[in-house]
Design an enzyme around this catalytic site. Sequence first.
Site, PDB file in Angstrom:
ATOM      1  N   GLY A   1     -57.122  47.381 -92.711  1.00 28.62           N
ATOM      2  CA  GLY A   1     -57.009  48.787 -92.314  1.00 28.62           C
ATOM      3  C   GLY A   1     -55.626  49.063 -91.771  1.00 28.62           C
TER       4      GLY A   1
ATOM      5  N   ARG B   1     -61.962  41.693 -81.908  1.00 29.05           N
ATOM      6  CA  ARG B   1     -62.908  41.652 -80.797  1.00 29.05           C
ATOM      7  C   ARG B   1     -63.543  40.274 -80.777  1.00 29.05           C
ATOM      8  NH1 ARG B   1     -60.736  45.555 -79.038  1.00 29.05           N
ATOM      9  NH2 ARG B   1     -61.620  47.609 -78.567  1.00 29.05           N
TER      10      ARG B   1
ATOM     11  N   GLU C   1     -64.918  39.032 -71.702  1.00 30.43           N
ATOM     12  CA  GLU C   1     -63.663  39.268 -70.964  1.00 30.43           C
ATOM     13  C   GLU C   1     -63.971  39.821 -69.580  1.00 30.43           C
ATOM     14  OE1 GLU C   1     -61.283  41.807 -73.460  1.00 30.43           O
ATOM     15  OE2 GLU C   1     -61.497  40.441 -75.150  1.00 30.43           O
TER      16      GLU C   1
ATOM     17  N   HIS D   1     -56.034  39.997 -73.875  1.00 24.87           N
ATOM     18  CA  HIS D   1     -56.286  41.292 -74.535  1.00 24.87           C
ATOM     19  C   HIS D   1     -55.081  42.242 -74.376  1.00 24.87           C
ATOM     20  CE1 HIS D   1     -59.723  44.086 -75.973  1.00 24.87           C
ATOM     21  NE2 HIS D   1     -58.560  44.549 -76.371  1.00 24.87           N
TER      22      HIS D   1
HETATM   23  P1  NAP Z   1     -59.196  50.468 -89.210  1.00 20.51           P
HETATM   24  O1  NAP Z   1     -57.925  51.128 -89.659  1.00 20.51           O
HETATM   25  O2  NAP Z   1     -60.452  51.263 -89.172  1.00 20.51           O
HETATM   26  O3  NAP Z   1     -59.384  49.186 -90.143  1.00 20.51           O
HETATM   27  C1  NAP Z   1     -60.532  48.395 -90.106  1.00 20.51           C
HETATM   28  C2  NAP Z   1     -60.635  47.584 -91.403  1.00 20.51           C
HETATM   29  O4  NAP Z   1     -61.762  46.732 -91.270  1.00 20.51           O
HETATM   30  C3  NAP Z   1     -60.846  48.431 -92.661  1.00 20.51           C
HETATM   31  O5  NAP Z   1     -60.026  47.927 -93.691  1.00 20.51           O
HETATM   32  C4  NAP Z   1     -62.320  48.183 -92.993  1.00 20.51           C
HETATM   33  O6  NAP Z   1     -62.626  48.181 -94.386  1.00 20.51           O
HETATM   34  C5  NAP Z   1     -62.491  46.769 -92.487  1.00 20.51           C
HETATM   35  N1  NAP Z   1     -63.903  46.426 -92.276  1.00 20.51           N
HETATM   36  C6  NAP Z   1     -64.835  47.084 -91.565  1.00 20.51           C
HETATM   37  N2  NAP Z   1     -66.016  46.444 -91.620  1.00 20.51           N
HETATM   38  C7  NAP Z   1     -65.805  45.336 -92.387  1.00 20.51           C
HETATM   39  C8  NAP Z   1     -66.638  44.274 -92.839  1.00 20.51           C
HETATM   40  N3  NAP Z   1     -67.929  44.212 -92.494  1.00 20.51           N
HETATM   41  N4  NAP Z   1     -66.077  43.316 -93.618  1.00 20.51           N
HETATM   42  C9  NAP Z   1     -64.776  43.355 -93.963  1.00 20.51           C
HETATM   43  N5  NAP Z   1     -63.938  44.352 -93.582  1.00 20.51           N
HETATM   44  C10 NAP Z   1     -64.459  45.323 -92.808  1.00 20.51           C
HETATM   45  O7  NAP Z   1     -59.034  49.847 -87.746  1.00 20.51           O
HETATM   46  P2  NAP Z   1     -57.672  49.481 -86.965  1.00 20.51           P
HETATM   47  O8  NAP Z   1     -57.107  50.713 -86.356  1.00 20.51           O
HETATM   48  O9  NAP Z   1     -56.833  48.657 -87.855  1.00 20.51           O
HETATM   49  O10 NAP Z   1     -58.282  48.611 -85.750  1.00 20.51           O
HETATM   50  C11 NAP Z   1     -59.057  47.466 -85.980  1.00 20.51           C
HETATM   51  C12 NAP Z   1     -59.624  46.918 -84.688  1.00 20.51           C
HETATM   52  O11 NAP Z   1     -58.635  46.194 -83.968  1.00 20.51           O
HETATM   53  C13 NAP Z   1     -60.103  47.962 -83.667  1.00 20.51           C
HETATM   54  O12 NAP Z   1     -61.371  48.473 -83.981  1.00 20.51           O
HETATM   55  C14 NAP Z   1     -60.104  47.176 -82.367  1.00 20.51           C
HETATM   56  O13 NAP Z   1     -61.357  46.582 -82.137  1.00 20.51           O
HETATM   57  C15 NAP Z   1     -59.053  46.102 -82.609  1.00 20.51           C
HETATM   58  N6  NAP Z   1     -57.870  46.273 -81.736  1.00 20.51           N
HETATM   59  C16 NAP Z   1     -57.608  45.336 -80.779  1.00 20.51           C
HETATM   60  C17 NAP Z   1     -56.473  45.478 -79.978  1.00 20.51           C
HETATM   61  C18 NAP Z   1     -56.130  44.454 -78.931  1.00 20.51           C
HETATM   62  O14 NAP Z   1     -55.591  44.813 -77.897  1.00 20.51           O
HETATM   63  N7  NAP Z   1     -56.377  43.187 -79.155  1.00 20.51           N
HETATM   64  C19 NAP Z   1     -55.628  46.587 -80.127  1.00 20.51           C
HETATM   65  C20 NAP Z   1     -55.949  47.519 -81.113  1.00 20.51           C
HETATM   66  C21 NAP Z   1     -57.071  47.351 -81.912  1.00 20.51           C
HETATM   67  P3  NAP Z   1     -62.510  49.503 -95.340  1.00 20.51           P
HETATM   68  O15 NAP Z   1     -61.015  49.734 -95.471  1.00 20.51           O
HETATM   69  O16 NAP Z   1     -63.144  49.104 -96.619  1.00 20.51           O
HETATM   70  O17 NAP Z   1     -63.215  50.601 -94.585  1.00 20.51           O
END
Ligand code: NAP
Length: 291
Positions: A141, A211, A239, A257
Amino acid sequence: MSSVNVRATRVLPGPAWGELGPVEIAPADEPGPDVEALVVTNEPVDLSRYPSLRLIANYGVGYDRVDVAAASAHGVAVSNTPGVLDAATADLAIALMLAVRRGVVAGDRFVRSGAWATHWSEAPSLGSDVSGATLGIVGLGRIGSAVARRAAAFDMRVVSVRRSDGDLDALLRECDIVSLHVPLSDETRGLITRERLALLRDGATLVNTARGDVVDEAALVAELVAGRISAGLDVFVHEPDVPRELLGLPNVVLTPHIGSGTVETRAAMTRVVVDNVLALAHGEALPTRVN
Ligand code: NAP
């Protein structure tokens, strides 16, 4: 200045925050009969305590602890902060890959301990190349794509899966490094099972900035204690508690985190939160509504 009653669970950093005017700071579980907009950092919200609530503005892109279905059923909007943290989070994923595979943290400890001068023959063991490695991105994503762009500059070969496309088990078998970027949902909780961890090659590196609950953490700990794989972990199931077994392991790099944890990115996230609250106050469409 916002004309709605705003509560936040903490003061957010950056200049945009002041645009809201007075904001009550209180825990999410304290009753707020007059609160119309509630700013949270992925804390659960008991809607029965907020009869006037119209918006839950989440400080972060991941809102897995916010019950969006319940909010929708009560006519409460939910917003998040997508996009503005992609670069910072992708940078951390790359930093963890480099730190784990090149022994940056072990090397730092070795130098600080004074052992370099006195016990040079006990220097940390050789690392593994990042350049030329095959990187598997689970969740291509916003953030996963930002990681893929960076990986190309490191001459990595990139393979990926998304919800709609790709073979996760094949990716796990094939890759030297696997980086997780899926949101936590009912579908992705425990996605990386014990059996799937066993598919990883000997010496592979798992990086998790998504996560903790996306992985079977107990099974991951067992693989790491056995020393079969290595890991760079920014997120954990409970956490701020981290499995004790990880604390002494040389094949793990741990961060608290901090995926979005830069001054610039946190200020940009605050800007998005404030824009959502101001849009509510002005009766406009919310810029990043999720429901
Ligand atoms: P995003 O743009 O919505 O991208 C999520 C991706 O995951 C999409 O490509 C989606 O597929 C894919 N996906 C969802 N369910 C799946 C499954 N069951 N199997 C395989 N792929 C799957 O989200 P983002 O903005 O990149 O953020 C992702 C996550 O990173 C957030 O939700 C958050 O939990 C985490 N995060 C953590 C931090 C940190 O501080 N560590 C910071 C920011 C974010 P499709 O493209 O086919 O829909």
